[in-house]
Design an enzyme around this catalytic site. Structure first.
Site, PDB file in Angstrom:
ATOM      1  N   GLN A 286      35.787  95.003  13.347  1.00 34.54           N
ATOM      2  CA  GLN A 286      36.127  94.883  14.765  1.00 34.54           C
ATOM      3  C   GLN A 286      35.324  93.751  15.409  1.00 34.54           C
ATOM      4  O   GLN A 286      34.119  93.639  15.193  1.00 34.54           O
ATOM      5  CB  GLN A 286      35.843  96.195  15.484  1.00 34.54           C
ATOM      6  CG  GLN A 286      36.775  97.333  15.089  1.00 34.54           C
ATOM      7  CD  GLN A 286      38.179  97.148  15.635  1.00 34.54           C
ATOM      8  OE1 GLN A 286      38.401  96.395  16.577  1.00 34.54           O
ATOM      9  NE2 GLN A 286      39.132  97.848  15.034  1.00 34.54           N
ATOM     10  N   TYR A 319      43.868 102.714   5.594  1.00 33.70           N
ATOM     11  CA  TYR A 319      43.586 101.342   6.034  1.00 33.70           C
ATOM     12  C   TYR A 319      42.107 101.281   6.426  1.00 33.70           C
ATOM     13  O   TYR A 319      41.737 100.846   7.505  1.00 33.70           O
ATOM     14  CB  TYR A 319      44.469 100.933   7.218  1.00 33.70           C
ATOM     15  CG  TYR A 319      45.956 101.221   7.028  1.00 33.70           C
ATOM     16  CD1 TYR A 319      46.767 100.304   6.361  1.00 33.70           C
ATOM     17  CD2 TYR A 319      46.529 102.377   7.516  1.00 33.70           C
ATOM     18  CE1 TYR A 319      48.128 100.558   6.182  1.00 33.70           C
ATOM     19  CE2 TYR A 319      47.884 102.639   7.348  1.00 33.70           C
ATOM     20  CZ  TYR A 319      48.675 101.732   6.682  1.00 33.70           C
ATOM     21  OH  TYR A 319      50.017 101.988   6.505  1.00 33.70           O
ATOM     22  N   GLU A 343      42.096 101.606   1.038  1.00 31.92           N
ATOM     23  CA  GLU A 343      42.146 100.233   1.564  1.00 31.92           C
ATOM     24  C   GLU A 343      42.896  99.350   0.576  1.00 31.92           C
ATOM     25  O   GLU A 343      42.680  99.442  -0.633  1.00 31.92           O
ATOM     26  CB  GLU A 343      40.735  99.685   1.782  1.00 31.92           C
ATOM     27  CG  GLU A 343      40.632  98.196   2.034  1.00 31.92           C
ATOM     28  CD  GLU A 343      41.454  97.722   3.223  1.00 31.92           C
ATOM     29  OE1 GLU A 343      42.041  96.636   3.136  1.00 31.92           O
ATOM     30  OE2 GLU A 343      41.504  98.447   4.245  1.00 31.92           O
ATOM     31  N   ASP A 386      44.139 103.249  10.769  1.00 31.44           N
ATOM     32  CA  ASP A 386      43.866 102.063  11.581  1.00 31.44           C
ATOM     33  C   ASP A 386      44.610 100.904  10.932  1.00 31.44           C
ATOM     34  O   ASP A 386      44.011 100.039  10.292  1.00 31.44           O
ATOM     35  CB  ASP A 386      42.361 101.807  11.617  1.00 31.44           C
ATOM     36  CG  ASP A 386      41.979 100.632  12.518  1.00 31.44           C
ATOM     37  OD1 ASP A 386      42.862 100.103  13.211  1.00 31.44           O
ATOM     38  OD2 ASP A 386      40.801 100.240  12.511  1.00 31.44           O
ATOM     39  N   CYS A 413      45.823  98.267  17.474  1.00 26.56           N
ATOM     40  CA  CYS A 413      45.499  97.076  18.268  1.00 26.56           C
ATOM     41  C   CYS A 413      46.745  96.453  18.867  1.00 26.56           C
ATOM     42  O   CYS A 413      46.673  95.354  19.432  1.00 26.56           O
ATOM     43  CB  CYS A 413      44.753  96.048  17.415  1.00 26.56           C
ATOM     44  SG  CYS A 413      45.712  95.424  16.021  1.00 26.56           S
TER      45      CYS A 413
END
Length: 457
Positions: A286, A319, A343, A386, A413
């Site tokens: 982030q 993720y 991931e 995410d 996002c």
């Protein structure tokens, strides 16, 4: 509405129009109309009367795009732009477009957040059929605004920044939706650790792109050079000699995508929620200095309060990146619980293994979410996802629901992909049990949302 033609910086002609700016829309622009044609206007505020320069007005286009070049009737929420290169009117007066990345810098922070709330509410209504009531219930929360901090003005929050390089080898940034690269000599949204490198003073010939990470904890920054094809190692050595000795420098092999060490580490050391994280090269983290703590708190808060996260719980972090959520989830479930961390990027998954190597309750799997969930079915208490900006998508959402968790915490996002995916959940009998939105990208149109989704009775 009147119009006339002027000369564009690149010698073609562009039409200028006088428009009344309409409502905000997703993507960093507002909607205006001219003779029945929809025009997406950047750098305006709803309610203003402006003169704009058309930047995309092909005769076959369903809509046109435009930048504000003069404000005729300003909004009370208009403020002086903090960055000359991103100021549309000033840039076009100097015969070039503005750089991207600060498209809301002309709007007060409070109004920026209210406009983002409008966008999120509109996307939820249109794409998910969710209408938030009463009106005005949704708030986009400010982050990192303690008095005296740079973030109080929406500046100094980016711990990561990407730059292009001009033909003359100078650090630059792209104009919005353009191949034009404008040289830069500061980045007001970036933390001091990035600006202190003074990369604009360095000869970067032979480099296509520069990625910089300067962790908020003050640990050693990393400069990642992405060389143009055919750039020789001698040229990289020349750039290396111009960078401070206490900065790690790496390059990205254009053929393999491998991060190669030039000096120091190929990774940075990040901190969040009481844990240390290794994040390699171009691995995801982030970018707002306060985002990791904020998002971990929102996710674990929803799950704790709902009774979905406790010692012995079975959860999955999808993720998962380098393990930002995985580590605090492991703390919460304890040795009697389990965390499946998934991931897709091999390098980032390797980081997660190093970051969680001493957590026996964590299983880390590198691969696509849909494949891993098929191979490792479990009775999950909760799933955390995410996904990238494109969202999870219909097939993955169905698979998540079929996995039978008691709750899903969804971090997004992008309000459009989130609302679309929420619509898929609702079609499957799930509902929105909680929602928070955060202004993790001040002066841009982006925001972050954290939602709690649960099956409906």
């Amino acid at each position: 509405m009147t119009h006339d033609t002027r000369t564009h910086a690149h010698t073609d002609t562009r039409t200028e129009l006088t428009l009344d700016v309409g409502p905000v829309a997703h993507g960093g622009h507002c909607v205006a109309r001219h003779e029945g044609r929809v025009i997406f206007v950047r750098h305006g505020i709803p309610g203003e009367k402006v003169r704009v320069r058309l930047t995309d007005d092909g005769p076959a286009a369903k809509f046109w795009r435009a930048d504000v070049v003069e404000v005729l009737e300003p909004s009370p929420d208009r403020v002086p732009h903090f960055w000359d290169l991103a100021d549309s009117a000033r840039s076009w007066s100097h015969r070039h477009p503005p750089v991207g990345g600060a498209e809301l810098g002309h709007i007060s922070l409070a109004r920026q957040r209210s406009l983002k709330a409008e966008v999120l509410a509109e996307q939820l209504k249109r794409l998910a059929g969710v209408e938030l009531a009463p009106a005005g219930q949704l708030t986009v929360e400010a982050v990192g605004t303690a008095a005296g901090e740079p973030a109080a003005s929406g500046l100094g929050w980016r711990t990561r920044a990407g730059f292009a390089v001009t033909a003359a080898g100078k650090l630059g940034m792209h104009a919005h939706r353009s191949d034009a690269i404008l040289p830069v000599r500061d980045m007001p949204l970036a933390v001091d650790g990035i600006n202190a490198l003074r990369l604009w003073d360095i000869d970067l010939q032979g480099i296509d792109r520069v990625e910089v990470a300067a962790p908020a904890n003050g640990s050693r920054p990393l400069v990642l050079l992405v060389p143009a094809p055919g750039t020789r190692s001698k040229r990289l050595s020349g750039i290396l000699a111009q960078l401070p000795d206490d900065v790690s420098v790496a390059s990205l092999d254009p053929a393999t995508g491998e991060v190669l060490q030039l000096r120091g580490r190929t990774y940075v050391q990040e901190s969040a929620a009481g844990h240390e994280y290794r994040v390699t090269g171009d691995g995801f983290w982030q970018i707002h200095r306060d985002a990791p703590e904020t998002l971990v708190g929102a996710v674990t808060g929803f799950l704790h309060d709902g009774g979905y996260l406790a010692p012995g719980s079975v959860v999955a972090d999808l993720y998962a990146g380098a393990g930002l959520f995985t580590a605090p989830l492991a703390d919460a479930v304890g040795v009697t619980g389990s965390v499946l961390s998934v991931e897709g990027a091999p390098g980032t998954s390797r980081d997660a293994r190093k970051n969680l190597h001493d957590a026996a309750q964590v299983e880390i799997v590198q691969g696509r979410v849909e494949r891993v969930l098929r191979q490792k079915p479990r009775n999950f208490d909760a799933l955390i996802l995410d996904p990238p900006r494109a969202g999870a998508g219909k097939a993955v959402v169905k698979q998540l629901m079929d996995a039978g968790p008691r709750a899903v915490a969804y971090v997004s996002c992008d309000p459009a992909s989130f609302a679309r995916d929420l619509g898929y959940f609702r079609q499957g009998g799930w509902g929105l049990a909680g929602l928070r939105a955060f202004d993790l990208y001040p002066h841009t149109h982006h925001m972050e949302t954290v939602a709690l989704l649960t099956p409906q009775p």
